[in-house]
Each structure stands twice: as structure tokens, then as C-alpha cells.
Design an enzyme around this catalytic site. Structure first.
Site, short mmCIF file in Angstrom:
data_model
loop_
_atom_site.label_atom_id
_atom_site.label_comp_id
_atom_site.label_asym_id
_atom_site.label_seq_id
_atom_site.Cartn_x
_atom_site.Cartn_y
_atom_site.Cartn_z
N TYR B 77 0.86 -1.18 0.00
CA TYR B 77 0.00 0.00 0.00
C TYR B 77 0.89 1.23 0.00
O TYR B 77 1.94 1.23 0.65
CB TYR B 77 -0.86 -0.02 1.26
N ASN B 163 -15.65 3.87 4.30
CA ASN B 163 -16.51 3.45 3.19
C ASN B 163 -17.62 4.44 2.84
O ASN B 163 -17.81 4.75 1.66
CB ASN B 163 -17.08 2.06 3.47
N ARG B 214 -22.55 -16.91 -7.62
CA ARG B 214 -22.31 -17.68 -6.38
C ARG B 214 -23.55 -18.49 -6.07
O ARG B 214 -24.63 -18.21 -6.61
CB ARG B 214 -21.99 -16.73 -5.25
N PHE B 308 -10.17 7.03 -7.32
CA PHE B 308 -10.54 7.75 -6.10
C PHE B 308 -9.92 7.05 -4.91
O PHE B 308 -9.95 5.83 -4.80
CB PHE B 308 -12.07 7.84 -5.91
N LYS B 375 -18.88 -10.96 5.66
CA LYS B 375 -19.20 -9.82 6.52
C LYS B 375 -17.95 -9.05 6.89
O LYS B 375 -16.85 -9.59 6.91
CB LYS B 375 -19.86 -10.33 7.80
#
Lengths: 383, 383
Positions: B77, B163, B214, B308, B375
Site C-alpha cells: 500500500y 466506506n 455464487r 478515487f 461480513k
């Protein structure tokens, strides 16, 4: 898909493959899309009748063959040529006249035509005007006058509408470059690439230029340096870490604009040279490979990728903006800051038979498709 | 390359792999970059000393694991974590604390700290703050208060900084969409994807959402439709001409924005749905494949490709703009227009040994790397 228009009433008399030359006009036409070397043929047609009101009869002086013209004939270009119908009683299908760009001389003006006179030079602003022919009847709003007093040569004026404005707009529409700023481009020996080098140099903008490796790379490098290139390299150089280090040192890692007419791997490696917040503008895809870039260039280096298409510019901009652009380009040329691309004039003469000239044309396109023509070809139709 | 900072004086007493739990604090740390399942370990450290002036001691309530956190640990990163030094006399190398996002509670404020009090909720605005731990001492300017009166749950507040603003900014920074306009996105079941669906729906913007095929596609589709998705499809559907026709009819060929967190082939086929003059914004590359698009999309359809990165936004924008953004997001959440992503809370408790919790953490990251966690995981450090 194809719009159909009348070429000119006189074109009723198109006589494909006539061996006896009774007409003074010739055109390079095609009835179906395909490889230009297969589908193009030369046909005769008689002198035009007098122009209708608000139209002008023009005679072409020089008509370039641009790379996009090949794509139009192939049928893979998003703008189609308009077909010429009602050519003769024996014609079964619409016929298309090739060519998008060209310098023409006004032969006769119809009623209501202002600002244009016999002998004036004009260029086409309507896309796919069908310029590979001796004479055409055109709408007055589809041409722009190029004043002769600007002192342009025929070759300079014939190549003014496509490549120089493409170069100029790409240099100015996406990022505001200042003297000393860098840009990088591939396909730098293309006509647009050469115009980019010259216009950038005239504004103090530095250009790092990439071309394919070749036997005469040294000579090509010298030629581009003389045009004003800051440096010229091959794509192979980008595999050489020490050369990439040199580039970073030379450009201080601050290349703010990239111009791409190649696509594929050559562009992916070139794009890595771009600095933060820079712009990559694509105007061609000579490798026929997609533009494939690491997502991290977009996300972390904030590079923006655009396309540029001069045809869209002509479609969307008002007439006065087009006039201003032609004036700017003519000033650059007459000021010796922008030269016509290296070119070769090929004559399509009515002294040869249609078969002979058809063979000549097919041979040109065979060479063009092999990338073996280093110069831009300008067609000259001669009676 | 790595900046080195003091974590806290108390961290001198980090005791890696202690089996006797004498400390009340725990942190998930790494000494070198690599696969998180290999390099992460859980360590103990004692309660913090009182905060220095202009700093605040905070206790983390919930700390999410975001996809980018994995890349930071891997070392791929572009923003690195700041290392914690001087941990103990036996420590040979800098140690990094994982985690970028988190909700914390103010435990104690140093002199000169205004506007923050014990018990206040804060989120981190400094990137790579190292949130996977019980307690930290932070600079007052590196946190933003989340007023409790806004009624957010811990999970909602813990996932508010990354997010939701990513989704909001991508929806607003590149093109001005009006109610009824369409956007298309891939990876639509990601946390950002879910936020995009909800924020777009709250503004009347229609979303066409793509996910991988899926076994439980039907259930996922229902879930996203309930969030406000206009339609949900799989990438396989894009190979089906009749479905593509349906999409074109449904969207009237006017998709003006594309959002991409996948790259590769899935993005190339999705991009073909984009209308003229539209924008494609990339914020991730889950396929680890480059973004590969036909040049004709750029040149002839005038598509612009952007990246972005919310971290850049936090880096470049003034504090008041960040506060306004947090306020907007909190309003969307408390107004029931934006829900926290589906999540699972994983407890890191000092009742278990460091080895046990290290194994637990490694197991989580093994599952994450296989894409088998549907999740979002929120870490809860408990004494």
C-alpha cells in the site's frame, strides 16, 4: 447505419473501370467496407454542373490519406462516410468516396454564397467529406476559407485541419502546462506526434518522445530533435532501469501529460513515468491492443485517462471557434513554428487508365497497412 | 521509507507472546511486512500514562478490518504505518500496529485540549492510525468527535470514516447525477458498494449492480435490492446478449457513472455499458488485474477514467470539510438511509493468552484472503 446523400447530379455518369478516358474527373470510391487495398477503385465522372444556391463547386488540390481514413473504409470507424446514390442506371448499391481532409480551390459559387470567391482556398470542416476526388459540390457551411495571404504551401494547407488541431487541443484542453513542464508521448513520429513536438517547443514545453526501435532510429531521432523534441527514445529503453532513472532525473519526476496513439504494453510502461495528478490522453490505438493500466496509477497516483477525437471537436464547436483554430494553426505554420509532415505527393491522373490508377491506389494501401510508408501521402488529382 | 514515532511511553512494556496476562491492553502488531496470517501477532501492554498536553488517551470500542489494511500489512500500500519504537529493552526492530479505522472513547485529555471530554466518541482522521489495539495516545488534531446525540450505534460509528465517504465522494465528485440517472458498479456487495447503493437510492439515482456468480446469489440479490439497488446481476450476465439488450433498454443507454473496485475482465465488459461522456471511477482492484479498456471507449465514447482514494481526500481537505462530511454521513445513518455493513464482532480478550488470540487473528486473515468472509469484521478489544 449509412446516411445516403446525393454527391452531385453529374455523378450519375460515374463509369467504373472505363478504359477510355472521356471524363476530366476522378474519384477513389468503394461500394462495401473492407481492406482498402481490396475494395477501393478509381472511377471517372464528368465535370460538375453549376452549383445550386448556397453551395460551392470546389476542385481538390491535395487530399491526404490519414490513418483514420483506412478505418473508415474498413468500416470500423464510428463515423461513416455518406454514400453517393443515383450515380447511374446500372448502379446497384450506394458508393462511398474516400477521404476526410483536403485542400480545395473554389471553382464556382452558387447564389447566396458570401465570403467565398473563385480561386479561394478552402478546407473541409464536415467530417468524411469525401476528399479523394477531383471536384465536389459542397455546402458553403461545410468549408472554411484559408486566406492565401497567409502564405501557406498547398501541402501545409492540405494537412491543417486534422493533425495540428489534434496536437494543439491535446496540449491545452486537459492540463495547463507552463514553460519547462514535461509531456511524454508515444508514436512520436506520427503526424500528430510531430505537430505535438513543434507546438510544445513553441510554448517552451519539453517533450519526451517514444518511437519503436528501428534500423534508422538515429536518423529519426535527429529529425525529431530538429523539430524541437527534448529527447527521443525507444520503448525498449523503458526496460532499462538506468535509462528510466535518467528519465526521472531529467524530468524531475514531473511529467504532467501523456499522449498515446499506440495502446498496449508500450503505453502501460510509458504511463508509469507520469507524475502525480497527471493526465493521459489517448487519440489512437495503432497496436490494436487495449489500454491496460495498473489500477494503482488511477487510485494512488491520481492519473486521469481521457480520449481525444478531433472529429468530436469539429462536431461540437461553433464555427467561430473553428475559424480561430485554423487562424492559430496558419500563424504557427507561417511563423515557421509548425511544418507540414514529411510527405509524398501521389498523382491520380486521367492520362492513366482507371485500372492503372486503381492498381496504384491498392499498392499504396498495401504499403500503408504494412506500416512501410514513413511519409504522409497526399493525393493529387490531375486532369 | 517508514517514519518512526513513539506509540506511547507505556509501550516500552510490550511483552510479545506472554502467557501470563498481567497487562490490561492488547494490540495486533507486526514487525515486518508479509501475509497478515503469518506476520500479525497479539501483544500485551500496560495501561497508558496520563496524556501529554494537546494529546488525548482513547480506548477503542470497535476497530474494523478493511481490505486496504491487508495491503498495508503486506507492504504493497502506498501509505505505510508509522512504527512504534523503544518498546522494550529486548525489542530489536520497529513494530507496527495494524488498523486504520476505528471508534474510540476519550479516556483522558491532556492540557490544552478543547472540545473533547472523557466519554466522548471520536474517529481517526489520520491515516494508518493503528487502531487494532485497546488504547492509544493520539494528537487532538488527529481525531474528530462523533456526537453521541446523533444516536449512532458503535458499529455505525466505527465504520463511518472510510466506506461511506468513499461512496459519497465518488457519487458527487466526478459527474453531477440527477434523480433518474443511472450508475453501474462492480463488487457491489463490498462495504463501499453497499454504501453506494444506499446513498444513491436516497438521492433518487438508479444503480445497476454487479457481483460474482455464487450459490447464494438469490439471497445476495434480495439483500442488495432491499438496500435500494435498482437491479443486481452477475458478470456472467454480461456475456448474454439478450440481457445486455435488456440493460440497454432499462437504462436507456444512459449510464453516466461507473464505479470499479475489481479491475480486469469484469470491468472491461462493464465499461461497455457506459454512455457517451461518462466517467469510470476506480477505487480498488480486487481481481489484481490491470484496468484494461478498449481505446475506442476513450476516443469515440469520450469516457474519462479516474481513480478515487479516500486517504488522499483526508490528506488534502481542511478540517471543516472533514467535519461536514462526518456530519452528513451521521445524518444519513440516523435518518435510516445508510446502514452499517453486515458485520461480525470478533473479541480480542485478555482472558485468552496472546498465543490463543494470535491464532484467532491469523485464522481470520486466512479466511479473509480466501474471500470467504461475507461480513465486515469489527475487532473488539476487551480487558
Amino acid at each position: 447505419m449509412f446516411k445516403s446523400v446525393r454527391f452531385s447530379a453529374a455523378l450519375h455518369y460515374f463509369k467504373p473501370f472505363s478504359t477510355v478516358t472521356t471524363s476530366t474527373n476522378r474519384a477513389i470510391v468503394y461500394a462495401r467496407n473492407g481492406d482498402p487495398a481490396d475494395v477501393l477503385r478509381v472511377v471517372d465522372y464528368p465535370t460538375l454542373p453549376p452549383p445550386e444556391p448556397h453551395t460551392v463547386n470546389v476542385r481538390f488540390l491535395l487530399s491526404p490519406i490519414n490513418p483514420a481514413d483506412v478505418n473508415v473504409v474498413e468500416g470500423i470507424y464510428p463515423v461513416k462516410a455518406e454514400s453517393v446514390t443515383n450515380l447511374s442506371s446500372t448502379q446497384e448499391k450506394p458508393i462511398f468516396v474516400g477521404g476526410n481532409e483536403g485542400l480545395a480551390e473554389v471553382v464556382k459559387t452558387g447564389d447566396g454564397v458570401a465570403g467565398l470567391h473563385e480561386g479561394d482556398w478552402v478546407v473541409m470542416t464536415r467530417q468524411q467529406a469525401g476528399t479523394w476526388c477531383s471536384e465536389r459540390n459542397v455546402q458553403m457551411e461545410d468549408v472554411l476559407k484559408i486566406p492565401k495571404k497567409q502564405g501557406l504551401t498547398e501541402a501545409e494547407a492540405a494537412t491543417i485541419t486534422v493533425n495540428p488541431p489534434t496536437a494543439y487541443n491535446m496540449l491545452h484542453e486537459f492540463v495547463s502546462l507552463r514553460p519547462g513542464d514535461w509531456l511524454v508521448q508515444n508514436g512520436a513520429n506520427s503526424a500528430v506526434g510531430q505537430a505535438v513536438i513543434q507546438i510544445a517547443a513553441s510554448e517552451g514545453i519539453k517533450t519526451l518522445n517514444f518511437v519503436r526501435n528501428r534500423d534508422d532510429f538515429g536518423a529519426l531521432r535527429e529529425y525529431l530533435l530538429e523539430l524541437g523534441a527534448s529527447d527521443v527514445m525507444t520503448y525498449d529503453d523503458l526496460s532499462d532501469k538506468s535509462k528510466v532513472e535518467c528519465i526521472r532525473a531529467m524530468t524531475t519526476g514531473n511529467i504532467r501529460l501523456g499522449l498515446n496513439c499506440v495502446g498496449g504494453r508500450e503505453t502501460a510502461v510509458m504511463a508509469r513515468l507520469l507524475g502525480e495528478d497527471s493526465h493521459l490522453v489517448s487519440y489512437g490505438a495503432m497496436s490494436k491492443q487495449p489500454l491496460s493500466l495498473s489500477s494503482s496509477l488511477f487510485i494512488f497516483r491520481n492519473i486521469t485517462a481521457h480520449g481525444f477525437w478531433q472529429s468530436r471537436w469539429y462536431r461540437d464547436r461553433p464555427r467561430d471557434e473553428k475559424e480561430t483554430m485554423m487562424h492559430k494553426m496558419a500563424q504557427l505554420i507561417s511563423g515557421k513554428k509548425l511544418a507540414a509532415p514529411a510527405h509524398e505527393i501521389v498523382t491520380i491522373s486521367t492520362r492513366e487508365s482507371c485500372e492503372q490508377t486503381t492498381n496504384k491506389v491498392n499498392s499504396i494501401f498495401t504499403q500503408l497497412s504494412g506500416g512501410r510508408y514513413g511519409k504522409k501521402i497526399l493525393l493529387k488529382f490531375r486532369s
